[in-house]
Design a protein around this motif. Structure first.
Motif, PDB file in Angstrom:
ATOM      1  N   LEU A  89       0.840  -1.187   0.000  1.00 46.35           N
ATOM      2  CA  LEU A  89       0.000   0.000   0.000  1.00 46.35           C
ATOM      3  C   LEU A  89       0.877   1.240   0.000  1.00 46.35           C
ATOM      4  O   LEU A  89       1.949   1.242   0.618  1.00 46.35           O
ATOM      5  CB  LEU A  89      -0.899   0.026   1.238  1.00 46.35           C
ATOM      6  CG  LEU A  89      -1.965  -1.061   1.365  1.00 46.35           C
ATOM      7  CD1 LEU A  89      -2.605  -0.990   2.747  1.00 46.35           C
ATOM      8  CD2 LEU A  89      -3.019  -0.904   0.277  1.00 46.35           C
ATOM      9  N   LYS A  90       0.401   2.301  -0.640  1.00 49.12           N
ATOM     10  CA  LYS A  90       1.056   3.597  -0.552  1.00 49.12           C
ATOM     11  C   LYS A  90       0.323   4.422   0.489  1.00 49.12           C
ATOM     12  O   LYS A  90      -0.878   4.676   0.379  1.00 49.12           O
ATOM     13  CB  LYS A  90       1.048   4.306  -1.901  1.00 49.12           C
ATOM     14  CG  LYS A  90       1.906   5.569  -1.901  1.00 49.12           C
ATOM     15  CD  LYS A  90       2.116   6.114  -3.294  1.00 49.12           C
ATOM     16  CE  LYS A  90       3.059   7.321  -3.274  1.00 49.12           C
ATOM     17  NZ  LYS A  90       3.288   7.875  -4.625  1.00 49.12           N
ATOM     18  N   LEU A  91       1.052   4.819   1.521  1.00 50.55           N
ATOM     19  CA  LEU A  91       0.468   5.548   2.647  1.00 50.55           C
ATOM     20  C   LEU A  91       0.847   7.018   2.537  1.00 50.55           C
ATOM     21  O   LEU A  91       1.974   7.405   2.834  1.00 50.55           O
ATOM     22  CB  LEU A  91       0.970   4.958   3.972  1.00 50.55           C
ATOM     23  CG  LEU A  91       0.798   3.443   4.126  1.00 50.55           C
ATOM     24  CD1 LEU A  91       1.440   2.963   5.406  1.00 50.55           C
ATOM     25  CD2 LEU A  91      -0.681   3.074   4.086  1.00 50.55           C
ATOM     26  N   GLY A  92      -0.088   7.816   2.075  1.00 54.21           N
ATOM     27  CA  GLY A  92       0.225   9.219   1.864  1.00 54.21           C
ATOM     28  C   GLY A  92       1.043   9.418   0.601  1.00 54.21           C
ATOM     29  O   GLY A  92       0.976   8.630  -0.340  1.00 54.21           O
ATOM     30  N   ARG A  93       1.858  10.442   0.602  1.00 56.49           N
ATOM     31  CA  ARG A  93       2.599  10.799  -0.601  1.00 56.49           C
ATOM     32  C   ARG A  93       3.909  10.035  -0.742  1.00 56.49           C
ATOM     33  O   ARG A  93       4.340   9.732  -1.852  1.00 56.49           O
ATOM     34  CB  ARG A  93       2.877  12.301  -0.591  1.00 56.49           C
ATOM     35  CG  ARG A  93       3.516  12.825  -1.855  1.00 56.49           C
ATOM     36  CD  ARG A  93       3.640  14.325  -1.834  1.00 56.49           C
ATOM     37  NE  ARG A  93       4.266  14.837  -3.044  1.00 56.49           N
ATOM     38  CZ  ARG A  93       4.519  16.124  -3.279  1.00 56.49           C
ATOM     39  NH1 ARG A  93       4.172  17.030  -2.353  1.00 56.49           N
ATOM     40  NH2 ARG A  93       5.077  16.509  -4.405  1.00 56.49           N
ATOM     41  N   HIS A  94       4.557   9.706   0.369  1.00 53.90           N
ATOM     42  CA  HIS A  94       5.901   9.141   0.294  1.00 53.90           C
ATOM     43  C   HIS A  94       6.062   7.774   0.961  1.00 53.90           C
ATOM     44  O   HIS A  94       7.030   7.070   0.664  1.00 53.90           O
ATOM     45  CB  HIS A  94       6.915  10.111   0.923  1.00 53.90           C
ATOM     46  CG  HIS A  94       6.999  11.426   0.232  1.00 53.90           C
ATOM     47  ND1 HIS A  94       7.500  11.568  -1.058  1.00 53.90           N
ATOM     48  CD2 HIS A  94       6.641  12.680   0.630  1.00 53.90           C
ATOM     49  CE1 HIS A  94       7.458  12.836  -1.404  1.00 53.90           C
ATOM     50  NE2 HIS A  94       6.934  13.538  -0.398  1.00 53.90           N
ATOM     51  N   TRP A  95       5.192   7.390   1.866  1.00 52.65           N
ATOM     52  CA  TRP A  95       5.409   6.166   2.634  1.00 52.65           C
ATOM     53  C   TRP A  95       4.730   4.973   1.977  1.00 52.65           C
ATOM     54  O   TRP A  95       3.639   5.099   1.413  1.00 52.65           O
ATOM     55  CB  TRP A  95       4.897   6.331   4.064  1.00 52.65           C
ATOM     56  CG  TRP A  95       5.677   7.329   4.851  1.00 52.65           C
ATOM     57  CD1 TRP A  95       5.373   8.644   5.056  1.00 52.65           C
ATOM     58  CD2 TRP A  95       6.913   7.096   5.520  1.00 52.65           C
ATOM     59  NE1 TRP A  95       6.335   9.246   5.812  1.00 52.65           N
ATOM     60  CE2 TRP A  95       7.300   8.322   6.120  1.00 52.65           C
ATOM     61  CE3 TRP A  95       7.736   5.986   5.687  1.00 52.65           C
ATOM     62  CZ2 TRP A  95       8.475   8.449   6.857  1.00 52.65           C
ATOM     63  CZ3 TRP A  95       8.900   6.112   6.413  1.00 52.65           C
ATOM     64  CH2 TRP A  95       9.255   7.333   6.994  1.00 52.65           C
ATOM     65  N   ILE A  96       5.367   3.810   2.059  1.00 48.78           N
ATOM     66  CA  ILE A  96       4.808   2.577   1.513  1.00 48.78           C
ATOM     67  C   ILE A  96       4.918   1.460   2.546  1.00 48.78           C
ATOM     68  O   ILE A  96       5.798   1.468   3.413  1.00 48.78           O
ATOM     69  CB  ILE A  96       5.526   2.139   0.214  1.00 48.78           C
ATOM     70  CG1 ILE A  96       7.023   1.912   0.467  1.00 48.78           C
ATOM     71  CG2 ILE A  96       5.297   3.144  -0.896  1.00 48.78           C
ATOM     72  CD1 ILE A  96       7.760   1.315  -0.708  1.00 48.78           C
ATOM     73  N   LEU A  97       4.011   0.505   2.434  1.00 50.41           N
ATOM     74  CA  LEU A  97       4.029  -0.708   3.246  1.00 50.41           C
ATOM     75  C   LEU A  97       4.037  -1.882   2.283  1.00 50.41           C
ATOM     76  O   LEU A  97       3.198  -1.966   1.382  1.00 50.41           O
ATOM     77  CB  LEU A  97       2.799  -0.765   4.152  1.00 50.41           C
ATOM     78  CG  LEU A  97       2.717  -1.946   5.121  1.00 50.41           C
ATOM     79  CD1 LEU A  97       3.822  -1.851   6.171  1.00 50.41           C
ATOM     80  CD2 LEU A  97       1.345  -1.976   5.803  1.00 50.41           C
ATOM     81  N   ASP A  98       5.001  -2.794   2.459  1.00 47.43           N
ATOM     82  CA  ASP A  98       5.226  -3.847   1.469  1.00 47.43           C
ATOM     83  C   ASP A  98       5.280  -5.214   2.154  1.00 47.43           C
ATOM     84  O   ASP A  98       5.994  -5.387   3.152  1.00 47.43           O
ATOM     85  CB  ASP A  98       6.527  -3.585   0.714  1.00 47.43           C
ATOM     86  CG  ASP A  98       6.800  -4.639  -0.339  1.00 47.43           C
ATOM     87  OD1 ASP A  98       6.292  -4.482  -1.460  1.00 47.43           O
ATOM     88  OD2 ASP A  98       7.528  -5.618  -0.045  1.00 47.43           O
ATOM     89  N   LEU A  99       4.549  -6.189   1.612  1.00 49.04           N
ATOM     90  CA  LEU A  99       4.582  -7.572   2.084  1.00 49.04           C
ATOM     91  C   LEU A  99       4.883  -8.465   0.888  1.00 49.04           C
ATOM     92  O   LEU A  99       4.206  -8.377  -0.144  1.00 49.04           O
ATOM     93  CB  LEU A  99       3.244  -7.967   2.710  1.00 49.04           C
ATOM     94  CG  LEU A  99       3.128  -9.421   3.196  1.00 49.04           C
ATOM     95  CD1 LEU A  99       4.068  -9.658   4.379  1.00 49.04           C
ATOM     96  CD2 LEU A  99       1.680  -9.737   3.590  1.00 49.04           C
ATOM     97  N   ARG A 100       5.880  -9.336   1.013  1.00 51.34           N
ATOM     98  CA  ARG A 100       6.243 -10.188  -0.102  1.00 51.34           C
ATOM     99  C   ARG A 100       6.685 -11.576   0.342  1.00 51.34           C
ATOM    100  O   ARG A 100       7.163 -11.765   1.458  1.00 51.34           O
ATOM    101  CB  ARG A 100       7.334  -9.543  -0.953  1.00 51.34           C
ATOM    102  CG  ARG A 100       8.657  -9.334  -0.246  1.00 51.34           C
ATOM    103  CD  ARG A 100       9.682  -8.692  -1.170  1.00 51.34           C
ATOM    104  NE  ARG A 100       9.262  -7.384  -1.646  1.00 51.34           N
ATOM    105  CZ  ARG A 100       9.969  -6.631  -2.484  1.00 51.34           C
ATOM    106  NH1 ARG A 100      11.134  -7.078  -2.930  1.00 51.34           N
ATOM    107  NH2 ARG A 100       9.531  -5.450  -2.862  1.00 51.34           N
ATOM    108  N   TYR A 101       6.498 -12.523  -0.579  1.00 52.38           N
ATOM    109  CA  TYR A 101       6.942 -13.899  -0.370  1.00 52.38           C
ATOM    110  C   TYR A 101       8.083 -14.179  -1.333  1.00 52.38           C
ATOM    111  O   TYR A 101       7.989 -13.885  -2.538  1.00 52.38           O
ATOM    112  CB  TYR A 101       5.795 -14.874  -0.616  1.00 52.38           C
ATOM    113  CG  TYR A 101       6.226 -16.320  -0.612  1.00 52.38           C
ATOM    114  CD1 TYR A 101       6.408 -17.008   0.590  1.00 52.38           C
ATOM    115  CD2 TYR A 101       6.468 -16.997  -1.800  1.00 52.38           C
ATOM    116  CE1 TYR A 101       6.818 -18.330   0.597  1.00 52.38           C
ATOM    117  CE2 TYR A 101       6.876 -18.325  -1.803  1.00 52.38           C
ATOM    118  CZ  TYR A 101       7.047 -18.981  -0.600  1.00 52.38           C
ATOM    119  OH  TYR A 101       7.462 -20.286  -0.601  1.00 52.38           O
ATOM    120  N   ASN A 102       9.162 -14.741  -0.817  1.00 48.47           N
ATOM    121  CA  ASN A 102      10.333 -15.096  -1.630  1.00 48.47           C
ATOM    122  C   ASN A 102      10.536 -16.607  -1.600  1.00 48.47           C
ATOM    123  O   ASN A 102      10.354 -17.250  -0.556  1.00 48.47           O
ATOM    124  CB  ASN A 102      11.589 -14.414  -1.100  1.00 48.47           C
ATOM    125  CG  ASN A 102      11.423 -12.924  -0.970  1.00 48.47           C
ATOM    126  OD1 ASN A 102      11.239 -12.215  -1.953  1.00 48.47           O
ATOM    127  ND2 ASN A 102      11.459 -12.424   0.254  1.00 48.47           N
TER     128      ASN A 102
END
Length: 212
Positions: free
Chosen positions: A167-180
Motif C-alpha cells: 500500500l502507498k500511505l500518503g505521498r511518500h510512505w509505503i508498506l510492502d509484504l512479499r513472499y520469496n
C-alpha cells in the motif's frame, strides 16, 4: 508447479499494465479525449523484518531458520500504473543446524545481497509486483570447535523469485509484504565429508519504505 505459476503471473502482469492503453484507444475512436500517459521515476529506501524457513533433505541435522531483518534501495520506471522496479537488498537472519544426537547445536548468521528485477503494477494506492531475484552474495560460515568449516551459504540457487503486494500511505510512505522462494532446491554439501543434501529456502518479509 511453482515455475508454471510464476510464469503465468509474469505473463499476466503486462496485460494488466496495457489495459489503460486499450481504454485510451477505444475512447479516442468514440470522440473522447484519451488520457496522456504519465511517466515517472520513483526511488526510495525500504527496511523491515522477515521470517525465513527451510525445507531440506538433511538427515543428520534439522535446519531451522528464524526472524531477521532487511534493508535496501529501489528505483522504479513507471508508465501510467505499470512499469519495472529495480532493487538492491541486504538481508541478515539466523540459521540453526540442530544435530540428531548428542552433538552441539551450530548457530550461524546468514548475510545476503540480492537484486530483484520486478514487473510493477500500481493501481491507485495499491502496489503489486513480481519477478526474479538474483543472488549476488551469500555468506553463512561457521568453524566448529574441532576445526570443521561449515559453509551453509554455498547452498543457494543463483536465481529465485518474489511475489508481493503493498500500500502507498500518503505521498511518500509505503508498506510492502512479499513472499520469496526458490524455483528449485539447491543441492550439494556444506562441509567436507558431509552427505549431499537438498535445501529450499522461503521467506516472508514485511517492510516500510520512503519513496520520492
Amino acid at each position: 508447479m511453482i515455475k508454471r505459476l510464476f510464469l503465468v503471473l509474469l505473463l499476466m502482469a503486462p496485460l494488466a499494465v496495457s489495459a489503460q492503453d486499450y481504454y485510451n484507444d477505444y475512447y479516442a475512436t468514440k470522440g473522447y479525449q484519451a488520457k496522456k500517459p504519465k511517466t515517472s521515476i520513483d526511488w526510495g529506501l525500504t527496511a523491515g523484518a522477515g521470517w525465513y524457513g527451510y525445507n531440506s533433505s538433511v538427515e543428520l541435522y534439522e535446519v531451522k531458520g528464524g526472524l531477521g531483518w532487511q534493508a535496501g534501495l529501489q528505483a522504479a520506471f513507471m508508465w501510467n500504473s505499470g512499469g519495472v522496479r529495480f532493487e538492491a537488498n541486504y538481508a541478515r537472519h539466523g540459521v540453526d543446524l540442530i544435530p540428531h544426537g548428542h552433538y552441539p547445536e551450530v548457530k550461524m548468521s546468514y548475510n545476503k545481497v540480492e537484486v530483484p528485477i520486478l514487473v510493477a503494477f500500481n493501481p491507485s494506492i495499491f502496489r503489486i509486483h513480481l519477478g526474479p531475484v538474483f543472488r549476488v552474495l551469500n555468506n553463512c560460515q561457521h568453524t566448529t570447535v574441532d576445526g570443521l568449516l561449515v559453509d551453509f551459504g554455498m547452498l543457494r540457487p543463483t536465481v529465485g523469485f518474489t511475489v508481493g503486494a503493498g500500500l502507498k500511505l500518503g505521498r511518500h510512505w509505503i508498506l510492502d509484504l512479499r513472499y520469496n522462494g526458490d524455483f528449485s532446491p539447491a543441492k550439494g554439501v556444506f562441509y567436507d565429508g558431509g552427505p549431499e543434501v537438498s535445501i529450499r529456502e522461503n521467506s516472508l518479509q514485511l517492510s516500510v519504505g520512503f519513496v520520492l
